[in-house]
Each structure stands twice: as C-alpha cells, then as structure tokens.
Design a protein around this motif. Sequence first.
Motif, PDB file in Angstrom:
ATOM      1  N   PHE A   1       0.827  -1.213   0.000  1.00 23.87           N
ATOM      2  CA  PHE A   1       0.000   0.000   0.000  1.00 23.87           C
ATOM      3  C   PHE A   1       0.859   1.260   0.000  1.00 23.87           C
ATOM      4  O   PHE A   1       0.645   2.167  -0.805  1.00 23.87           O
ATOM      5  CB  PHE A   1      -0.935  -0.006   1.218  1.00 23.87           C
TER       6      PHE A   1
ATOM      7  N   LEU B   1      -9.612   8.860  -4.242  1.00 24.66           N
ATOM      8  CA  LEU B   1     -10.095   8.195  -3.034  1.00 24.66           C
ATOM      9  C   LEU B   1      -9.004   8.279  -1.982  1.00 24.66           C
ATOM     10  O   LEU B   1      -7.868   7.882  -2.228  1.00 24.66           O
ATOM     11  CB  LEU B   1     -10.418   6.732  -3.324  1.00 24.66           C
ATOM     12  N   ASN B   2      -9.340   8.830  -0.851  1.00 22.24           N
ATOM     13  CA  ASN B   2      -8.374   8.908   0.247  1.00 22.24           C
ATOM     14  C   ASN B   2      -8.483   7.645   1.074  1.00 22.24           C
ATOM     15  O   ASN B   2      -9.178   7.592   2.073  1.00 22.24           O
ATOM     16  CB  ASN B   2      -8.623  10.160   1.091  1.00 22.24           C
ATOM     17  N   GLU B   3      -7.799   6.625   0.611  1.00 24.12           N
ATOM     18  CA  GLU B   3      -7.859   5.332   1.285  1.00 24.12           C
ATOM     19  C   GLU B   3      -6.861   5.260   2.425  1.00 24.12           C
ATOM     20  O   GLU B   3      -5.837   5.933   2.421  1.00 24.12           O
ATOM     21  CB  GLU B   3      -7.545   4.208   0.296  1.00 24.12           C
ATOM     22  N   ASN B   4      -7.171   4.424   3.354  1.00 25.31           N
ATOM     23  CA  ASN B   4      -6.264   4.103   4.443  1.00 25.31           C
ATOM     24  C   ASN B   4      -5.696   2.712   4.176  1.00 25.31           C
ATOM     25  O   ASN B   4      -6.310   1.911   3.487  1.00 25.31           O
ATOM     26  CB  ASN B   4      -6.991   4.128   5.782  1.00 25.31           C
ATOM     27  N   PRO B   5      -4.537   2.422   4.755  1.00 23.54           N
ATOM     28  CA  PRO B   5      -4.004   1.077   4.545  1.00 23.54           C
ATOM     29  C   PRO B   5      -4.987   0.035   5.064  1.00 23.54           C
ATOM     30  O   PRO B   5      -5.695   0.267   6.037  1.00 23.54           O
ATOM     31  CB  PRO B   5      -2.709   1.060   5.349  1.00 23.54           C
ATOM     32  N   PRO B   6      -5.030  -1.125   4.409  1.00 23.92           N
ATOM     33  CA  PRO B   6      -5.989  -2.153   4.814  1.00 23.92           C
ATOM     34  C   PRO B   6      -5.547  -2.945   6.039  1.00 23.92           C
ATOM     35  O   PRO B   6      -6.158  -3.943   6.376  1.00 23.92           O
ATOM     36  CB  PRO B   6      -6.052  -3.061   3.576  1.00 23.92           C
TER      37      PRO B   6
ATOM     38  N   LYS C   1      -1.890  10.486  -6.426  1.00 25.55           N
ATOM     39  CA  LYS C   1      -2.231  11.902  -6.662  1.00 25.55           C
ATOM     40  C   LYS C   1      -1.434  12.484  -7.826  1.00 25.55           C
ATOM     41  O   LYS C   1      -2.026  13.117  -8.714  1.00 25.55           O
ATOM     42  CB  LYS C   1      -2.021  12.711  -5.375  1.00 25.55           C
TER      43      LYS C   1
ATOM     44  N   VAL D   1       0.644   4.162  -2.908  1.00 27.22           N
ATOM     45  CA  VAL D   1      -0.258   5.272  -2.632  1.00 27.22           C
ATOM     46  C   VAL D   1       0.399   6.629  -2.903  1.00 27.22           C
ATOM     47  O   VAL D   1      -0.285   7.579  -3.289  1.00 27.22           O
ATOM     48  CB  VAL D   1      -0.816   5.196  -1.187  1.00 27.22           C
TER      49      VAL D   1
END
Length: 91
Positions: free
Chosen positions: A55, A82-87, A63, A59
């Motif tokens: 990730f 999408l502002n994802e967070n690590p899984p 952007k 990531v």
Amino acid sequence: DKDIKVVAVCGGAGSDQLYIANEVGADVLITSEIKHHEWLYAKQIGIALIDAGHFFTEVIAVKPLMDKIQSHFGSKIECVLLNENPPYKAV
C-alpha cells in the motif's frame, strides 16, 4: 554495514526486481512483498532490502498520476481521488 550509493525502488510487489537491481549495482532495493528466498538471495549478493509495504509504496504515486491525467485530458474526464487508508495496522 556498508555505504549506500545506489538505491533501487519499485512500488507494489516488486521483489522480483531484485535481480535487475543487482545487475545495475544497487546497494538497496525498496519495494514490498519480498519472499523468503529473495531475502536469502539478497543477503548472498550483498543487497539490502526494505519491505515498505504494498500500500505505502503505491499510494504516493496516485495523486501525481491523477494530476497528470487530469492535465492531459482537461474537462473531458473527471478524476476522483479516493483517500484510502491502509488495509492493515502495523504493530
């Protein structure tokens, strides 16, 4: 225990790039999803490995890539970040 002069970087699961990193004289490879036999081979050939996580090694490019696509196509397309967070959570 040695100076680092050449750093190879591969986002995502790039442990198979260890062999190319060795060919170009890298002292360290930063990537993710390194398999056991690749750790052993790296030790044998003297390349340090940093497993920075799948990730986190991808990531950082999202952007800038989105901005490049948006500047190329302008208003012809809509880009949504999408502002994802690590899984997962490191402990």
